[in-house]
Write a protein that holds these residues in place. Sequence first.
Motif, PDB file in Angstrom:
ATOM      1  N   SER A 106      -5.303  -1.993  -8.404  1.00  0.00           N
ATOM      2  CA  SER A 106      -4.232  -1.306  -9.147  1.00  0.00           C
ATOM      3  C   SER A 106      -2.940  -2.101  -8.976  1.00  0.00           C
ATOM      4  N   SER A 157      -2.460  -2.476  -5.162  1.00  0.00           N
ATOM      5  CA  SER A 157      -3.639  -3.111  -4.569  1.00  0.00           C
ATOM      6  C   SER A 157      -4.260  -4.017  -5.624  1.00  0.00           C
ATOM      7  N   THR A 164       6.703   6.859  -6.638  1.00  0.00           N
ATOM      8  CA  THR A 164       5.259   7.062  -6.543  1.00  0.00           C
ATOM      9  C   THR A 164       4.939   8.411  -5.941  1.00  0.00           C
ATOM     10  N   ASN A 212       1.203   2.183  -3.430  1.00  0.00           N
ATOM     11  CA  ASN A 212      -0.089   2.259  -4.127  1.00  0.00           C
ATOM     12  C   ASN A 212      -0.411   1.027  -4.968  1.00  0.00           C
ATOM     13  N   ARG A 238       0.828  -1.211   0.000  1.00  0.00           N
ATOM     14  CA  ARG A 238       0.000   0.000   0.000  1.00  0.00           C
ATOM     15  C   ARG A 238       0.861   1.259   0.000  1.00  0.00           C
ATOM     16  N   SER A 253       8.547   3.787  -3.554  1.00  0.00           N
ATOM     17  CA  SER A 253       7.802   4.758  -2.763  1.00  0.00           C
ATOM     18  C   SER A 253       8.172   6.174  -3.163  1.00  0.00           C
TER      19      SER A 253
END
Length: 228
Positions: free
Chosen positions: A117, A114, A164, A112, A109, A161
Amino acid sequence: MNKKVNNKFIIGHIANYPYTDVSVLHTGYEETLPSKQPVIYNNSTHFSLHYVAEGKGRYQINGKNYEVDKNQIFCTFANNHVEFQQDEQQPWKYYWIMFTGNNALMLLRRINLSPESPILHCENPNIVQCFKSMVFDSIKKEYASDLIALSNLYKIITLLSKSTSDKIRTTSFSNKVLEYINIHYNDPSLSLTTVANHLGFNASYLSRQIKKDTGIPFSKHLINIRLK
């Protein structure tokens, strides 16, 4: 620790120590044959990240289909139905890391990922090197294979991370520009300079960023919004 080389299929790590937070089960590399049957995970207990170094293929999660190409990462999730298969004309070569643990989903998570996605684009050579290290360095250093795999997993998450986060910041910046145009489009004095001054940016910088993020120059955005 176990290692296996067969038809360009390499397993670089088998878990020796079951860590609670995140435990790497194994890592690997495969040059897939065109005739290989699809890989299916049905409500498994693990997660995995696959980096596609060459070729392409298809990925499905809970009935939703995706095309996966070179320099993309796809993720499989525990407690979901997942299938993936190489393209017959351009079968893929990929690295993977399979892991589990109480914090595994939380890590995904953070970047991002999931079930809604599950794909990321990745051309960062440092991330690619992490995937290679997980496989080949763990073979060379069997006594620390679990630590090598785990440390590289955390490094991959850290690098993704940042990527993103940068993308989110850039998108937020562009949204602010477009929002300002939408509100003030009927002002005849509206220009790149006035928007830049309002947002506190250099006009040249704003021009480059809006074109880089959206693919369309500021002037074209202004014209399109006014025409609408």
